[in-house]
Design a protein around this motif. Structure first.
Motif, mmCIF file in Angstrom:
data_model
loop_
_atom_site.group_PDB
_atom_site.id
_atom_site.type_symbol
_atom_site.label_atom_id
_atom_site.label_comp_id
_atom_site.label_asym_id
_atom_site.label_seq_id
_atom_site.Cartn_x
_atom_site.Cartn_y
_atom_site.Cartn_z
ATOM 1 N N SER A 135 1.994 12.869 1.828
ATOM 2 C CA SER A 135 0.970 12.143 1.083
ATOM 3 C C SER A 135 1.109 10.452 1.497
ATOM 4 N N LYS A 136 2.325 10.148 1.905
ATOM 5 C CA LYS A 136 2.518 8.751 2.280
ATOM 6 C C LYS A 136 1.746 8.649 3.692
ATOM 7 N N ASP B 159 -2.103 8.467 3.325
ATOM 8 C CA ASP B 159 -2.536 7.427 2.984
ATOM 9 C C ASP B 159 -2.392 6.288 4.133
ATOM 10 N N THR C 161 -5.961 4.423 -3.227
ATOM 11 C CA THR C 161 -5.611 5.774 -3.413
ATOM 12 C C THR C 161 -6.197 6.406 -4.688
#
Length: 966
Positions: A216-217, A220, A236
């Protein structure tokens, strides 16, 4: 300006003859035969009939997502999604007029709170919010929406928020559309934002989970570079930590008032219904809803073009990897037709450039490529994970090498034809499923894609030539891409979270709104259950080659599934587990691996060899017209695969690296810890060849094991359009087996841990949250007669959002994003029944979780109303359930594993009506209350209250090496 919703000149307009005339449009040749309606207030309705079972999948899509969050109040759309389950002026409250002043006060207090910066002042203000929330909660009835849906037999009550959409999902019995519509109409028109501070903590737990997810990091970070001045990249879905801790109910209300309007919403439904009657109901319930004056989404300038790569880096403790992304036009653009073909040329899971040139040759640990579309832009993504000693720049260059081949036209033109054929197959598969149909409708609405464009997409794609693809790739796949690096290291941007002082709100289980009482009191025309009859619903034959066959005919389309099933698995011989991944890397004496994959893809068929713990399956599926050719190809793989030492050595190298990387993944670590707690050091997770065994074993061993399957007893499973006679002849002719079949090897049985005395088992993992699970196992054997009681108990106590566990752990205390509990019903008669309680929560909430679970099991809340709803939910779900297609065969096999020869749902349906709440009380006292527990914890001891947990039970510390076995 928005695109016109439908090109009426290209559509056939049809008038529906009903009590009231409903105008709709259809697209000629649409396999889903979707009807599209637009109400006078602008509400869109998509309807598609599918009479496979008497149920309806219904999604309500709101044309807004986190892209419309204010920049200074991110996470707002997602907050609102959660609050939509809290009720309205009619339900979720015992007295809205009395409740309203306190809700208003809470709203104003949050506005004061978010402006404070002094820690002491903020703490005092939050205490005031908590105090007023306690007063408001006297009127609150948590989870009343979930009770309403459970009462009508709803399944899968949920919602999701993404870039452009917030969507609310339900699956209901076909006779409950009226009551479903009444509830939805009320909550969408009359939302009341109550129970906010405990729900806020649940959202924050969701944020915590995302902070420890390196995927996810990385995603993003790449999007932040790809969309530097668009909310796709600057915000986000869940929002920032600062905004989450400083929420504004005022801003949420503004957002709701602006975007939650009929002219910004679509109701998408697929299932067994009469379209005219459905529209009568929807117009009655939603027709008077006033349209919004301004539902225009946030507008953004066109994102700047860039001609050189833009790099970005994130760190975390999970595996290193890379992600590259190119930007294209939005989802409604026909540019996406070419983009999707390019995506499949790069990677289709079988014979794309990445599949064959990287993954097949194991040039890196793993590589991937794919596209996805958003309203404003579409994205092509490529990614990869390095082998041991390989740099991220190396894998970046390898991936770019495949892009270069694409741009040079270094791929077979026939691949385009194969892609189109496989797209047609995928569309047929999508047609079989209500959820897939509805998701297609939702996407078309949100992306503002004319329905004709959706229906005609494969037709358009089939006209795209190789020259078109080369030109497109050279124009768009330039050096203007983003490259994200995920490195190993400590992420110092993750903030330690202070647990707020929240006083649990009352569950008010004995209370009910007038709305709930009226809705649940109403009766509907019943749906009568249909149980599977294993003597009539499937055919059992034996081939001339002495193979038992289970057969169900497909009367819907030209798809088939053919399975050879062996009743042993890697518990019998752990070496079989290697053939899962090694055999698909090999060729035969007549065909290379690349030729095999291309041929399967050309036939729009695929195969899979799956070795489970207790069974092996060889599965072939695809277009039935190509079955003989595909089966011949599969037989050549089984009987003529050629071992390759070089390929095997690369496979072993990758496998060992994957094993090392798995210790860095939180969920994987907890999976191994749980298996350790259940069985000890020897279990299904640790049952693998060791490093030395892998390296010492000759690769021919695994091809010989595969060849040996033809010499063993097994069962043939078939679902497809052929007659019993035809498929039997085909199997006899094409599936080569020994004249005398050998007995199969015997599976080992792992020891089960008994929880005779309390114990804490803890393994280390550094994160801001813990995984906590509690186990009670007395080794009670499967009791089929107890299954109805177990099913009802789980529904009442630990199942869904209407259950005791969810109410207590999330709704009243805000301890977790998700929590559950269940008394297991084993799938095999050899396995025991056991009790599990599960939660993922913040480190400093560990003892709150432990104590709450203890409280609700020692003193199980007893509520007659909740109990009756649980009964209704089970009965309505079973009555409207239909076991069809291949599931008939698998249900039969599952019954055999449990030692029965009938559909267990029949027992449940007949037994549940006569059960009382005392039945569950007795069950809980006999099987759960006061039983010793093993507390299984994955977490960072430095952040946990170890002294407190030591008071619960003796602590046993285990290392990751102990639970992984290496």
């Amino acid at each position: 300006m928005k695109k016109t919703f439908l090109s009426l000149a290209l559509l056939a307009t049809v008038m529906a003859a009903a009590a009231k005339e409903h105008k709709y449009v259809t697209v000629p040749g649409d396999p889903m035969q979707t009807r599209l309606y637009t109400m006078p207030n602008g509400l869109k309705v998509y309807l598609s009939i599918n009479k496979e079972k008497p149920r309806v999948t219904a999604h309500i899509a709101v044309n807004t997502g986190h892209r419309n969050d204010p920049a200074d109040c991110t996470g707002l759309a997602h907050y609102l999604e959660h609050l939509m389950f809290k009720g309205s002026k009619k339900f979720g409250t015992t007295d809205y007029n009395a409740e309203k002043p306190y809700i208003d006060k809470i709203t104003s207090l949050y506005e004061e709170y978010r402006k404070l910066t002094d820690p002491a002042e903020r703490k005092a203000k939050y205490h005031e919010i908590d105090s007023v929330s306690q007063i408001a909660a006297q009127y609150n009835i948590p989870n009343e929406y979930d009770k309403l849906m459970a009462a009508i037999g709803g399944d899968g009550s949920n919602a999701y928020t993404s870039f452009d959409v917030t969507c609310y999902t339900e699956d209901i019995p076909a006779n409950e559309i009226q009551r479903w519509a009444e509830v939805q109409s009320d909550r969408f028109r009359n939302l009341v934002m109550r129970g906010f501070h405990t729900e806020l903590e649940a959202v924050y737990e969701e944020k915590n989970m995302s902070l420890t997810n390196d995927d996810s990091k990385l995603f993003d970070a790449v999007f932040a570079q790809l969309f530097p001045s668009h909310s796709y990249g600057t915000q986000t879905t869940i929002g920032t930590q600062d905004h989450l801790k400083n929420p504004s109910l005022v801003e949420i209300q503004k957002y709701y008032d602006r975007y939650y309007k009929p002219n910004n919403i679509a109701i998408c439904m697929a299932g067994d219904f009469d379209c005219d009657k459905v529209m009568d109901i929807l117009e009655e319930q939603f027709g008077s809803w006033k349209p919004g004056k301004d539902t225009t989404p946030r507008q953004f300038a066109k994102q700047p073009l860039f001609t050189q790569p833009k790099d970005t880096t994130v760190v975390g403790q999970e595996k290193e990897q890379i992600m590259m992304a190119w930007r294209f036009d939005g989802a409604a653009s026909h540019q996406c037709d070419t983009l999707e073909i390019i995506s499949d040329i790069l990677m289709n899971g079988r014979c794309g450039l990445v599949d064959l040139n990287i993954n097949q040759k194991m040039l890196m640990q793993s590589a991937e490529a794919g596209s996805f579309s958003l309203k404003d832009y579409s994205i092509l993504i490529m990614g990869g994970t390095p082998k041991e000693g390989q740099s991220l720049d190396e894998i970046r260059n390898i991936l770019l090498g495949e892009v270069k081949k694409l741009k040079a036209g270094d791929f077979d033109e026939d691949l385009i034809i194969s892609i189109i054929n496989n797209r047609k197959r995928q569309y047929l598969q999508k047609m079989e499923n209500n959820s897939s149909r509805v998701r297609t409708m939702v996407d078309a609405f949100i992306d503002e894609q004319p329905w004709e464009d959706q229906v005609r997409q494969i037709e358009r794609m089939s006209k795209i030539t190789k020259a078109d693809i080369i030109a497109f790739a050279n124009k768009h796949l330039t050096d203007g891409y983003v490259c994200g690096y995920k490195l190993k290291g400590e992420d110092k941007n993750i903030k330690k979270i202070e647990k707020p002082a929240i006083t649990p709100i009352p569950a008010n289980r004995d209370k009910a709104s007038k709305f709930l009482t009226e809705i649940t009191a109403r009766t509907t025309e019943p749906i009568h259950p249909q149980f599977v009859d294993f003597n009539t619903d499937l055919t059992k034959v034996t081939t001339k080659t002495k193979l038992p066959m289970l057969y169900v005919q497909n009367k819907e389309n030209g798809l088939f599934q053919l399975v050879f099933r062996y009743e042993f698995g890697d518990r019998a011989d752990v070496r079989y587990s290697v053939i899962n991944d090694y055999i698909p890397l090999l060729g035969t004496s007549k065909m290379s691996n690349e030729q095999i994959k291309k041929q399967f893809y050309k036939l729009a068929c695929d195969y899979n060899i799956s070795v489970g713990n207790t069974n092996v399956t060889v599965r072939l599926a695809g277009l039935d017209e190509n079955m003989e050719e595909a089966l011949a190809l599969l037989e050549s793989i089984i009987n003529d695969s050629k071992a390759d030492k070089k390929v095997y050595d690369l496979y072993v190298e990758n496998t060992l690296k994957e094993r090392a990387e798995s210790k860095k993944n939180q969920r994987t670590c907890f999976g191994f810890l749980w298996e350790y707690a259940m069985h000890g050091a020897k279990n299904d997770y640790t049952n693998m060849l060791s490093e030395s065994e892998l390296k010492a074993t000759a690769p021919e061993v695994f091809t010989d094991l595969l060849k040996g399957l033809s010499q063993m007893k097994h069962t043939v499973l078939y679902y497809g359009p052929r007659s019993v006679k035809d498929i039997t002849k085909s199997v006899e002719k094409n599936h080569k087996v020994a004249k005398r079949l050998a007995d199969i090897p015997v599976n080992k049985e792992w020891a089960w841990t008994t929880t005779e005395t309390p114990q804490v088992i803890i393994a280390p993992y550094k994160a801001n949250n813990i995984h906590l699970r509690m186990l009670s196992n007395e080794k009670k054997p499967l009791d089929v007669t107890a299954i109805p009681t177990t099913r009802l108990f789980n529904e009442y106590f630990g199942g869904g959002m209407n259950a005791i566990v969810f109410q207590e752990l999330r709704e009243t205390r805000g301890l977790a994003y998700n929590a559950a509990a269940f008394y297991s019903t084993p799938s095999r008669k050899e396995d025991p029944q056991y009790w599990v309680q599960h939660i993922i929560s913040q480190n400093d909430k560990m003892m709150d979780c432990v104590n709450t679970f203890k409280d609700i099991t020692d003193n199980m809340p007893q509520t007659e109303a909740n109990f009756n709803i649980a009964k209704q939910s089970i009965l309505k779900n079973i009555a409207s359930e239909r076991t069809t297609k291949m599931n008939i065969i698998y249900k039969y096999l599952n019954a055999q594993r449990m030692g029965i020869d009938y559909d267990i749902n029949k027992d449940i349906y007949n037994a549940v009506p006569d059960m009382t709440l005392q039945t569950l009380v007795d069950f809980e006292q006999n099987n759960i209350k006061g039983k010793p527990l093993h507390y299984v914890i994955l977490g960072d001891e430095k952040e946990l209250d170890i002294k407190a947990i030591e008071q619960v039970a003796p602590v046993k510390r285990v290392t990751l090496e102990e639970i992984f076995g290496y």
